[in-house]
Every structure is written in structure tokens, then in C-alpha cells.
Design a protein around this motif. Structure first.
Motif, PDB file in Angstrom:
ATOM      1  N   UNK A   3       0.821  -1.215   0.000  1.00 46.78           N
ATOM      2  CA  UNK A   3       0.000   0.000   0.000  1.00 46.78           C
ATOM      3  C   UNK A   3       0.853   1.261   0.000  1.00 46.78           C
ATOM      4  N   UNK A   4       2.092   1.129   0.455  1.00 41.10           N
ATOM      5  CA  UNK A   4       3.006   2.286   0.443  1.00 41.10           C
ATOM      6  C   UNK A   4       3.610   2.517  -0.945  1.00 41.10           C
ATOM      7  N   UNK A   5       3.283   1.660  -1.913  1.00 45.10           N
ATOM      8  CA  UNK A   5       3.741   1.854  -3.280  1.00 45.10           C
ATOM      9  C   UNK A   5       4.983   1.086  -3.668  1.00 45.10           C
ATOM     10  N   UNK A   6       5.452   0.190  -2.783  1.00 44.23           N
ATOM     11  CA  UNK A   6       6.626  -0.608  -3.113  1.00 44.23           C
ATOM     12  C   UNK A   6       6.239  -1.806  -3.973  1.00 44.23           C
ATOM     13  N   UNK A   7       7.159  -2.239  -4.791  1.00 41.97           N
ATOM     14  CA  UNK A   7       6.979  -3.467  -5.563  1.00 41.97           C
ATOM     15  C   UNK A   7       7.321  -4.624  -4.636  1.00 41.97           C
ATOM     16  N   UNK A   8       6.318  -5.428  -4.267  1.00 47.27           N
ATOM     17  CA  UNK A   8       6.507  -6.470  -3.266  1.00 47.27           C
ATOM     18  C   UNK A   8       6.415  -7.851  -3.917  1.00 47.27           C
ATOM     19  N   UNK A   9       7.458  -8.634  -3.705  1.00 46.24           N
ATOM     20  CA  UNK A   9       7.533 -10.018  -4.167  1.00 46.24           C
ATOM     21  C   UNK A   9       7.399 -10.912  -2.939  1.00 46.24           C
ATOM     22  N   UNK A  10       6.530 -11.915  -2.981  1.00 48.80           N
ATOM     23  CA  UNK A  10       6.283 -12.701  -1.772  1.00 48.80           C
ATOM     24  C   UNK A  10       6.544 -14.189  -1.990  1.00 48.80           C
ATOM     25  N   UNK A  11       6.914 -14.835  -0.886  1.00 47.63           N
ATOM     26  CA  UNK A  11       7.039 -16.293  -0.852  1.00 47.63           C
ATOM     27  C   UNK A  11       6.428 -16.783   0.441  1.00 47.63           C
ATOM     28  N   UNK A  12       5.700 -17.903   0.352  1.00 46.87           N
ATOM     29  CA  UNK A  12       5.184 -18.565   1.539  1.00 46.87           C
ATOM     30  C   UNK A  12       5.280 -20.067   1.329  1.00 46.87           C
ATOM     31  N   UNK A  13       5.559 -20.791   2.419  1.00 46.69           N
ATOM     32  CA  UNK A  13       5.714 -22.236   2.320  1.00 46.69           C
ATOM     33  C   UNK A  13       4.462 -22.890   1.741  1.00 46.69           C
ATOM     34  N   UNK A  14       3.289 -22.343   2.096  1.00 51.47           N
ATOM     35  CA  UNK A  14       2.037 -22.786   1.477  1.00 51.47           C
ATOM     36  C   UNK A  14       1.735 -21.849   0.319  1.00 51.47           C
ATOM     37  N   UNK A  15       1.912 -22.304  -0.925  1.00 56.55           N
ATOM     38  CA  UNK A  15       1.779 -21.403  -2.079  1.00 56.55           C
ATOM     39  C   UNK A  15       0.432 -20.699  -2.165  1.00 56.55           C
ATOM     40  N   UNK A  16      -0.639 -21.360  -1.746  1.00 58.50           N
ATOM     41  CA  UNK A  16      -1.967 -20.757  -1.855  1.00 58.50           C
ATOM     42  C   UNK A  16      -2.049 -19.445  -1.085  1.00 58.50           C
ATOM     43  N   UNK A  17      -1.341 -19.358   0.051  1.00 61.04           N
ATOM     44  CA  UNK A  17      -1.350 -18.123   0.845  1.00 61.04           C
ATOM     45  C   UNK A  17      -0.661 -16.994   0.076  1.00 61.04           C
ATOM     46  N   UNK A  18       0.437 -17.309  -0.599  1.00 60.03           N
ATOM     47  CA  UNK A  18       1.140 -16.299  -1.399  1.00 60.03           C
ATOM     48  C   UNK A  18       0.289 -15.861  -2.588  1.00 60.03           C
ATOM     49  N   UNK A  19      -0.391 -16.808  -3.209  1.00 61.30           N
ATOM     50  CA  UNK A  19      -1.268 -16.476  -4.334  1.00 61.30           C
ATOM     51  C   UNK A  19      -2.402 -15.572  -3.872  1.00 61.30           C
ATOM     52  N   UNK A  20      -2.979 -15.876  -2.717  1.00 66.51           N
ATOM     53  CA  UNK A  20      -4.067 -15.063  -2.175  1.00 66.51           C
ATOM     54  C   UNK A  20      -3.583 -13.648  -1.859  1.00 66.51           C
ATOM     55  N   UNK A  21      -2.372 -13.563  -1.286  1.00 67.48           N
ATOM     56  CA  UNK A  21      -1.821 -12.244  -0.960  1.00 67.48           C
ATOM     57  C   UNK A  21      -1.639 -11.411  -2.228  1.00 67.48           C
ATOM     58  N   UNK A  22      -1.056 -12.013  -3.256  1.00 63.47           N
ATOM     59  CA  UNK A  22      -0.821 -11.294  -4.509  1.00 63.47           C
ATOM     60  C   UNK A  22      -2.140 -10.888  -5.152  1.00 63.47           C
ATOM     61  N   UNK A  23      -3.149 -11.741  -5.029  1.00 61.26           N
ATOM     62  CA  UNK A  23      -4.456 -11.399  -5.576  1.00 61.26           C
ATOM     63  C   UNK A  23      -5.080 -10.215  -4.859  1.00 61.26           C
ATOM     64  N   UNK A  24      -4.801 -10.099  -3.581  1.00 62.37           N
ATOM     65  CA  UNK A  24      -5.370  -9.016  -2.780  1.00 62.37           C
ATOM     66  C   UNK A  24      -4.578  -7.720  -2.884  1.00 62.37           C
ATOM     67  N   UNK A  25      -3.256  -7.845  -2.922  1.00 63.59           N
ATOM     68  CA  UNK A  25      -2.410  -6.651  -2.822  1.00 63.59           C
ATOM     69  C   UNK A  25      -1.630  -6.311  -4.095  1.00 63.59           C
ATOM     70  N   UNK A  26      -1.663  -7.176  -5.098  1.00 62.94           N
ATOM     71  CA  UNK A  26      -0.805  -6.958  -6.255  1.00 62.94           C
ATOM     72  C   UNK A  26       0.554  -7.573  -6.003  1.00 62.94           C
ATOM     73  N   UNK A  27       1.583  -7.072  -6.654  1.00 70.67           N
ATOM     74  CA  UNK A  27       2.904  -7.655  -6.487  1.00 70.67           C
ATOM     75  C   UNK A  27       2.948  -9.013  -7.158  1.00 70.67           C
ATOM     76  N   UNK A  28       3.879  -9.844  -6.737  1.00 72.61           N
ATOM     77  CA  UNK A  28       4.045 -11.148  -7.378  1.00 72.61           C
ATOM     78  C   UNK A  28       4.382 -12.206  -6.338  1.00 72.61           C
ATOM     79  N   UNK A  29       3.963 -13.452  -6.597  1.00 80.18           N
ATOM     80  CA  UNK A  29       4.291 -14.553  -5.701  1.00 80.18           C
ATOM     81  C   UNK A  29       5.251 -15.501  -6.410  1.00 80.18           C
ATOM     82  N   UNK A  30       6.115 -16.152  -5.615  1.00 77.12           N
ATOM     83  CA  UNK A  30       7.217 -16.918  -6.199  1.00 77.12           C
ATOM     84  C   UNK A  30       7.342 -18.284  -5.545  1.00 77.12           C
ATOM     85  N   UNK A  31       7.982 -19.194  -6.279  1.00 80.46           N
ATOM     86  CA  UNK A  31       8.030 -20.602  -5.882  1.00 80.46           C
ATOM     87  C   UNK A  31       9.072 -20.887  -4.810  1.00 80.46           C
TER      88      UNK A  31
END
Length: 296
Positions: free
Chosen positions: A26-54
Motif C-alpha cells: 500500500x506504500x507503493x513498493x513493488x513487493x515479491x512474496x514467498x510462503x511455504x504454502x503457495x496458496x497463501x502467497x497467491x491469495x496475498x498477490x491477488x489481494x495486494x498486487x505484487x508477485x508470488x514466487x516458488x
């Protein structure tokens, strides 16, 4: 690290990391995320933008700043120095921040590993719980180099209301140990007070309304008395995690020859709560333990 931070990687999207990473997006940074459970990372990216990674390595590649918020020392090692860990994808001049509550030994270990690669490191455990993370009101205790801290302080301010450098690497974790030591005694004291008021036939809410205005007042009293009175504990900071934290405190205390008799006792009370099936209950469930203990 001197360049402007524009791309960050956030590794670990639990009850704390998920909203913390959201504040950065929300502060305008480009955020790349990883989570051990991929579905959580996918949900985060769907909600906030950015990208999720393997993998953590993939998430860290190209990021100026990597932030980690996972469970314990072994989890941190896995996502940083392990196979496909973040350090293997980080560039010289980037910076690693560990928000996990972990040991001071691990902080010093990561600091050394980062220095070998020309990477900055700050251990930065947080206090304030899920509520503080969601509201952007965490207290963040940092250990590291002055220049590295100056670089990241404004970014941590997006979810921290108090961001303080406590000393060299490991100092943040040592300060968090002090925090957990103090909380253990406070929660047990609050539990005993409410139990006493109940046994004495007092209106517990009215008791809290009065004593919270004086010297007995605390964050725990303000934020936990209502659910304690209602005997509700399916929320907040889990007993399992508190025992992990207190184990770190007690081990460090043995090395320092610091005496923590109350902390050791409360740790055993939390062991009782685990036996009751309350490993995932909030730490304020110490009151339920008192209600369950049969009088002599």
C-alpha cells in the motif's frame, strides 16, 4: 546499502507477515512474496498486487530488501541460507531483515553470512501481535549496523510505530527476550487477579475498570481482560509460540547467568495449558489453567 529501496521481497505470510507485507504494498513498493504454502502467497498477490514466487531465492532475486517473518531458527535458516534460500538470490549491496523471534546466536550467524556476501543484515523482531501488524502499530527492536538501520527505518515505519536500533546484530533478539520475560509475568499476574476477583464474587469488569486506571494497568489488561472474563482464547498469540520464545529466553539466561525464576515457572504453567489441549490458545489462557486446577 545506499541505493533507494523500491523492490522488496517478503518471506513468510503468517498472521503477522501477511498484513506487514500488505502495508508495504500500500506504500507503493513493488513487493515479491514467498510462503511455504503457495496458496497463501497467491491469495496475498491477488489481494495486494505484487508477485508470488516458488522459492525464497526466486522472490529475493532483484529485490533491494528482503524481509523474513517465519516460525523459528530452523525455519529462518531454511528460507535464508538453505537450498533455494534467499541469500542465494540476493545481490551484493542488498539487505536482509529478519522479523522472526529467534535466538541471538542465529542473528550473529546470519550477520556473518551476509557480510561474506556484501549484504547488510538487521535482526528486527516485533511486538504487538496480529492486531499490531494489521494496524501498522508494531514495536520493532533492531540489531545491526547504523547505516543499514538508517536505510530500512523508514520502510519499517509503514507497520511499526516504534522502530529502534538497540545495538549490533543480536541486540534486537535480546531485547525481544526482555519483552517476552516481562509479558510472561504480566499475563500470569492478570490471570491470578481475575481468578481471585471471580472467587471473591466481585464484578470482574468493574474491577478492571477501576484498577486499569492505576498502577496495575497494562497492555495485557486493556486488550485481554474481556476475552479472559468470557473464557475465550481462540485468538491472539499462541501458547505454543510463547513456549518457543520462553525457551529461547531461558537458554540465553543460562548463558548469561541471569536468574529468571518467574519466567521458568510461567513456562511450566504454559506446559500445563498445552497438556489441556491449548497449544493454539492465546497466552491469556493461563486463567483457564487456574480455573482447572483443583484446590488442595
Amino acid at each position: 546499502m545506499s541505493q533507494k529501496i523500491s523492490t522488496v521481497a517478503f518471506i513468510g505470510l503468517g498472521v503477522m507477515g501477511y498484513p506487514m507485507a500488505g502495508h508495504l504494498a500500500r506504500a507503493g513498493l513493488d513487493v515479491r512474496v514467498y510462503n511455504r504454502t503457495p496458496a497463501k502467497a497467491e491469495a496475498w498477490a491477488g489481494e495486494h498486487g505484487g508477485s508470488h514466487h516458488a522459492t525464497p531465492c526466486e522472490a529475493a532475486s532483484g529485490a533491494d530488501l528482503i524481509l523474513v517473518c517465519v516460525g523459528n531458527d530452523d525455519d529462518v535458516r531454511e528460507v535464508t541460507t538453505g537450498e533455494n534460500g534467499a541469500l542465494s538470490g540476493m545481490a551484493e549491496g542488498s539487505l536482509l531483515v529478519d522479523h522472526t523471534t529467534a535466538s541471538a546466536d542465529l542473528a550473529e550467524e546470519l550477520d556473518a553470512a551476509c557480510r561474506e556476501r556484501g549484504i547488510g543484515f538487521v535482526d528486527a523482531p516485533v511486538s504487538g501481535g496480529q492486531q499490531g501488524a494489521e494496524n501498522g502499530a508494531l514495536t520493532i527492536m533492531c540489531g545491526g549496523d547504523d547505516a543499514d538501520f538508517a536505510c530500512i527505518e523508514p520502510l519499517l515505519g509503514h507497520y511499526g510505530r516504534a522502530v529502534t536500533l538497540m545495538g549490533p546484530a543480536g541486540s534486537g533478539q535480546l531485547t525481544k527476550m526482555v519483552n517476552q520475560i516481562c509479558i510472561a509475568g504480566l499475563v500470569q499476574g492478570l490471570a491470578e487477579g481475575l481468578h481471585f476477583a471471580e472467587q471473591a464474587g466481585l464484578d470482574r469488569q468493574r474491577v478492571v475498570d477501576v484498577i486499569s486506571k492505576g498502577a496495575a494497568g497494562s497492555w495485557q489488561m486493556e486488550n485481554r481482560h474481556g476475552t479472559m472474563i468470557a473464557d475465550e482464547y481462540e485468538h491472539g498469540f499462541a501458547v505454543d509460540w510463547m513456549r518457543k520464545d520462553l525457551g529461547i529466553c531461558l537458554e540465553q539466561a543460562r548463558r548469561l547467568q541471569a536468574r529468571l525464576p518467574v519466567t521458568a515457572l510461567v513456562d511450566q504453567f504454559y506446559a500445563d495449558v498445552q497438556v489441556m489441549g491449548g497449544g493454539r490458545w492465546d497466552t491469556s489462557s493461563l486463567l483457564r489453567r487456574l480455573r482447572a486446577v483443583k484446590p488442595d
